[in-house]
Motif scaffolding. Structure first.
Motif, PDB file in Angstrom:
ATOM      1  N   LYS A   1     -13.238   7.459  -2.546  1.00 37.24           N
ATOM      2  CA  LYS A   1     -12.875   5.624  -2.403  1.00 37.24           C
ATOM      3  C   LYS A   1     -12.400   5.358  -1.061  1.00 37.24           C
ATOM      4  O   LYS A   1     -13.361   4.001  -0.960  1.00 37.24           O
ATOM      5  CB  LYS A   1     -12.001   5.716  -3.832  1.00 37.24           C
ATOM      6  CG  LYS A   1     -10.748   5.243  -3.612  1.00 37.24           C
ATOM      7  CD  LYS A   1      -9.063   4.865  -4.639  1.00 37.24           C
ATOM      8  CE  LYS A   1      -7.862   5.412  -3.841  1.00 37.24           C
ATOM      9  NZ  LYS A   1      -7.018   4.755  -5.442  1.00 37.24           N
ATOM     10  N   TYR A   2     -11.545   6.024  -0.066  1.00 38.69           N
ATOM     11  CA  TYR A   2     -11.336   5.283   1.367  1.00 38.69           C
ATOM     12  C   TYR A   2     -12.518   5.131   1.998  1.00 38.69           C
ATOM     13  O   TYR A   2     -12.512   3.935   2.955  1.00 38.69           O
ATOM     14  CB  TYR A   2     -10.389   5.994   1.612  1.00 38.69           C
ATOM     15  CG  TYR A   2      -8.694   5.763   0.589  1.00 38.69           C
ATOM     16  CD1 TYR A   2      -8.280   4.409   0.209  1.00 38.69           C
ATOM     17  CD2 TYR A   2      -8.634   6.402   0.010  1.00 38.69           C
ATOM     18  CE1 TYR A   2      -7.768   4.319  -0.260  1.00 38.69           C
ATOM     19  CE2 TYR A   2      -7.516   6.814  -0.938  1.00 38.69           C
ATOM     20  CZ  TYR A   2      -6.609   5.889  -1.222  1.00 38.69           C
ATOM     21  OH  TYR A   2      -5.315   5.862  -2.026  1.00 38.69           O
TER      22      TYR A   2
ATOM     23  N   ILE B   1      -3.964   2.574   5.982  1.00 39.57           N
ATOM     24  CA  ILE B   1      -4.590   1.507   6.567  1.00 39.57           C
ATOM     25  C   ILE B   1      -4.771   0.262   6.422  1.00 39.57           C
ATOM     26  O   ILE B   1      -4.816   0.334   5.201  1.00 39.57           O
ATOM     27  CB  ILE B   1      -5.359   1.569   7.533  1.00 39.57           C
ATOM     28  CG1 ILE B   1      -5.771   0.691   8.685  1.00 39.57           C
ATOM     29  CG2 ILE B   1      -6.754   1.849   6.693  1.00 39.57           C
ATOM     30  CD1 ILE B   1      -7.090   1.284   9.417  1.00 39.57           C
TER      31      ILE B   1
ATOM     32  N   SER C   1       4.877  -1.918   7.709  1.00 40.20           N
ATOM     33  CA  SER C   1       4.155  -1.369   7.014  1.00 40.20           C
ATOM     34  C   SER C   1       4.983  -0.250   6.640  1.00 40.20           C
ATOM     35  O   SER C   1       3.765   0.659   6.805  1.00 40.20           O
ATOM     36  CB  SER C   1       3.154  -1.736   7.386  1.00 40.20           C
ATOM     37  OG  SER C   1       2.225  -1.144   6.639  1.00 40.20           O
TER      38      SER C   1
ATOM     39  N   TYR D   1       1.548   5.660  -5.043  1.00 40.33           N
ATOM     40  CA  TYR D   1       2.473   4.597  -5.196  1.00 40.33           C
ATOM     41  C   TYR D   1       2.381   3.777  -6.038  1.00 40.33           C
ATOM     42  O   TYR D   1       3.697   2.965  -6.622  1.00 40.33           O
ATOM     43  CB  TYR D   1       2.167   4.057  -3.641  1.00 40.33           C
ATOM     44  CG  TYR D   1       1.345   3.013  -4.056  1.00 40.33           C
ATOM     45  CD1 TYR D   1      -0.063   3.162  -3.484  1.00 40.33           C
ATOM     46  CD2 TYR D   1       1.812   1.041  -3.758  1.00 40.33           C
ATOM     47  CE1 TYR D   1      -1.319   2.126  -3.456  1.00 40.33           C
ATOM     48  CE2 TYR D   1      -0.085   0.435  -4.091  1.00 40.33           C
ATOM     49  CZ  TYR D   1      -0.922   1.037  -4.403  1.00 40.33           C
ATOM     50  OH  TYR D   1      -1.859   0.555  -3.971  1.00 40.33           O
TER      51      TYR D   1
ATOM     52  N   TYR E   1       5.131  -5.392   4.505  1.00 42.10           N
ATOM     53  CA  TYR E   1       3.412  -5.445   3.871  1.00 42.10           C
ATOM     54  C   TYR E   1       3.795  -4.542   2.608  1.00 42.10           C
ATOM     55  O   TYR E   1       4.067  -3.230   2.655  1.00 42.10           O
ATOM     56  CB  TYR E   1       2.557  -4.637   5.115  1.00 42.10           C
ATOM     57  CG  TYR E   1       1.054  -4.406   4.077  1.00 42.10           C
ATOM     58  CD1 TYR E   1       0.389  -4.822   4.479  1.00 42.10           C
ATOM     59  CD2 TYR E   1       0.150  -3.443   4.083  1.00 42.10           C
ATOM     60  CE1 TYR E   1      -0.968  -5.323   3.316  1.00 42.10           C
ATOM     61  CE2 TYR E   1      -0.652  -3.065   3.518  1.00 42.10           C
ATOM     62  CZ  TYR E   1      -1.609  -3.901   3.529  1.00 42.10           C
ATOM     63  OH  TYR E   1      -2.697  -3.930   2.747  1.00 42.10           O
TER      64      TYR E   1
ATOM     65  N   ARG F   1       1.237  -3.513  -4.219  1.00 47.71           N
ATOM     66  CA  ARG F   1       0.666  -5.165  -5.108  1.00 47.71           C
ATOM     67  C   ARG F   1       1.759  -5.061  -6.444  1.00 47.71           C
ATOM     68  O   ARG F   1       2.119  -6.633  -7.379  1.00 47.71           O
ATOM     69  CB  ARG F   1      -1.089  -5.185  -5.226  1.00 47.71           C
ATOM     70  CG  ARG F   1      -1.281  -4.114  -6.081  1.00 47.71           C
ATOM     71  CD  ARG F   1      -2.748  -4.182  -5.946  1.00 47.71           C
ATOM     72  NE  ARG F   1      -3.416  -3.079  -6.868  1.00 47.71           N
ATOM     73  CZ  ARG F   1      -3.690  -1.883  -6.584  1.00 47.71           C
ATOM     74  NH1 ARG F   1      -4.829  -1.951  -4.828  1.00 47.71           N
ATOM     75  NH2 ARG F   1      -4.414  -0.731  -7.025  1.00 47.71           N
TER      76      ARG F   1
ATOM     77  N   LYS G   1      -5.254  -6.267  -3.404  1.00 49.99           N
ATOM     78  CA  LYS G   1      -4.637  -5.012  -2.280  1.00 49.99           C
ATOM     79  C   LYS G   1      -3.435  -4.907  -1.667  1.00 49.99           C
ATOM     80  O   LYS G   1      -3.067  -3.425  -2.533  1.00 49.99           O
ATOM     81  CB  LYS G   1      -5.684  -4.193  -0.780  1.00 49.99           C
ATOM     82  CG  LYS G   1      -7.186  -5.126  -1.367  1.00 49.99           C
ATOM     83  CD  LYS G   1      -7.989  -3.171  -1.826  1.00 49.99           C
ATOM     84  CE  LYS G   1      -8.901  -3.163  -2.065  1.00 49.99           C
ATOM     85  NZ  LYS G   1      -9.331  -1.649  -2.420  1.00 49.99           N
TER      86      LYS G   1
END
Ligand code: MGP
Length: 347
Positions: free
Chosen positions: A106-107, A135, A235, A243, A301, A304, A333
């Motif tokens: 998916k990335y 990233i 980050s 996560y 960062y 969500r 995101k």
């Protein structure tokens, strides 16, 4: 309130007109244009880029829409590995549609959003597996960099460089720290593609130790003026691809369909708030408190589903924290929490 020193100094460099000229070069080149980048030096090839055959993955055809681009890349850019010291596994940094593990597809499918340079001709960005999932997508990194204009910024967990590269376009000095040599090499390689490798100071080392050393010097009074840091960008690792469920007690297994491989099911209303204690390598509050001894201006960062009450409680009553939701293609995101004068200052 007066403008931060770096923001004032950068007013000209960061004007939209000047930035228009220094946009990432690979992002603006049409696919048919040959790369103007010099090929990697022999030392780079020997030290870092070791061609190997890809490990075959028994997968069907990739669902990626840009098959044409992949085919070109496959011919021109063979999968490569970074050699580690003897006894350690080699780490692949240059995946293809065939070699990327199923868990990361998916990335891979989003790769042009992670680095727009993937839509240009080779050389293409390098990412290790942790780099792929952690990233900051490029449009979000651009937005954060706009907010963080400063004289000196530290990207304490720079990973494969998505943020550091964008900071190089908005900040006078960027210090990019990472404790993983492979990832730092990827970041340098990627910065080179964007033409900003030399505008970033690269530090291979433990980010927390870097902050402790800096704070010691500052509090002893031995920090030189040129070593002062205006903005810290954090980050950190969130605990891997799972996560979203970090707030779930291990003693109470979920009754949702979290075990499914369907990506949409990973985000359910039942995902509990992500606790700052799940951040690595330190509790998120401990890390924040340490970094605030460097500078009050911090950008954080975060997942969500982060526990926003915990984020709000990082500061004393009266100080503002601003939470920016980072949306991309209609999907949330991540969030960025801005502290100090990075937060919107209302009159
Ligand atoms: P995601 O939730 O894994 O991906 O990460 P996506 O595409 O939203 O997956 P879906 O199945 O939910 O649709 C979203 C973004 O969070 C990534 O693009 C990264 O920018 C960021 N991110 C994810 N992780 C696991 C980390 C991490 O460990 N550290 C940091 N700093 N960022 C992360």
């Amino acid at each position: 309130m007066s403008m931060r020193r770096g923001a004032k100094q950068n007013a000209l460099l960061n004007s939209p007109i000047v930035r228009g000229f220094i946009k990432p070069i690979m992002a603006t080149l049409p696919a048919s244009t040959p790369s103007t980048l010099p090929p990697p030096t022999r030392a780079e090839k020997e030290q870092f880029l070791i061609s190997t055959q890809p490990v075959a993955v028994a997968e069907g055809k990739d669902d990626d829409e840009e098959q044409g681009v992949e085919e070109e890349e496959e011919v021109l850019e063979r999968p490569q590995k970074k050699r580690r010291t003897e006894g350690e596994d080699e780490v692949v940094v240059n995946y293809t549609a065939e070699t990327i593990p199923a868990s990361h597809k998916k990335y891979w499918a989003q790769r042009t959003r992670l680095f727009s340079a993937f839509s240009g001709p080779p050389p293409h960005p390098h990412l290790d597996l942790a780099g792929w999932y952690s990233i900051t997508p490029e449009s979000i990194a651009v937005q954060i960099a706009e907010r963080c204009r400063s004289s000196t910024i530290v990207d304490l967990f720079c990973g494969v460089g998505g943020n550091a590269i964008q900071f190089a376009f908005t900040c006078e000095k960027v210090i990019a720290v990472d404790n993983d040599p492979t990832r730092l090499e990827c970041a340098k390689w990627n910065a080179r593609i964007y033409g900003v490798e030399d505008r970033i100071e690269w530090v291979l080392g433990d980010g927390v130790q870097w902050v402790k050393d800096h704070v010691n010097k500052k509090e002893e009074g031995t920090l030189k003026e040129e070593e002062e840091v205006e903005v810290m960008f954090l980050s950190p690792p969130w605990g891997g691809m799972e996560y979203l469920s970090a707030g779930r007690s291990p003693l109470k297994p979920t009754t949702t369909t979290a075990a499914t491989t369907d990506a949409d099911d990973t985000e359910t209303p039942l995902d509990p708030p992500y606790p700052l204690s799940a951040l690595q390598p330190l509790h998120g509050k401990t890390l924040f408190d340490l970094c605030r001894r460097v500078t009050p201006h911090v950008a954080y960062y975060l997942p969500r589903n982060v526990n926003l009450v915990e984020v709000a409680e990082l500061v004393k009553e009266g100080e503002k924290v601003e939470i920016e939701e980072e949306w991309m293609s209609g999907k949330l995101k991540a969030v960025t929490a801005y502290f100090g004068e990075l937060a919107v200052q209302k009159q």
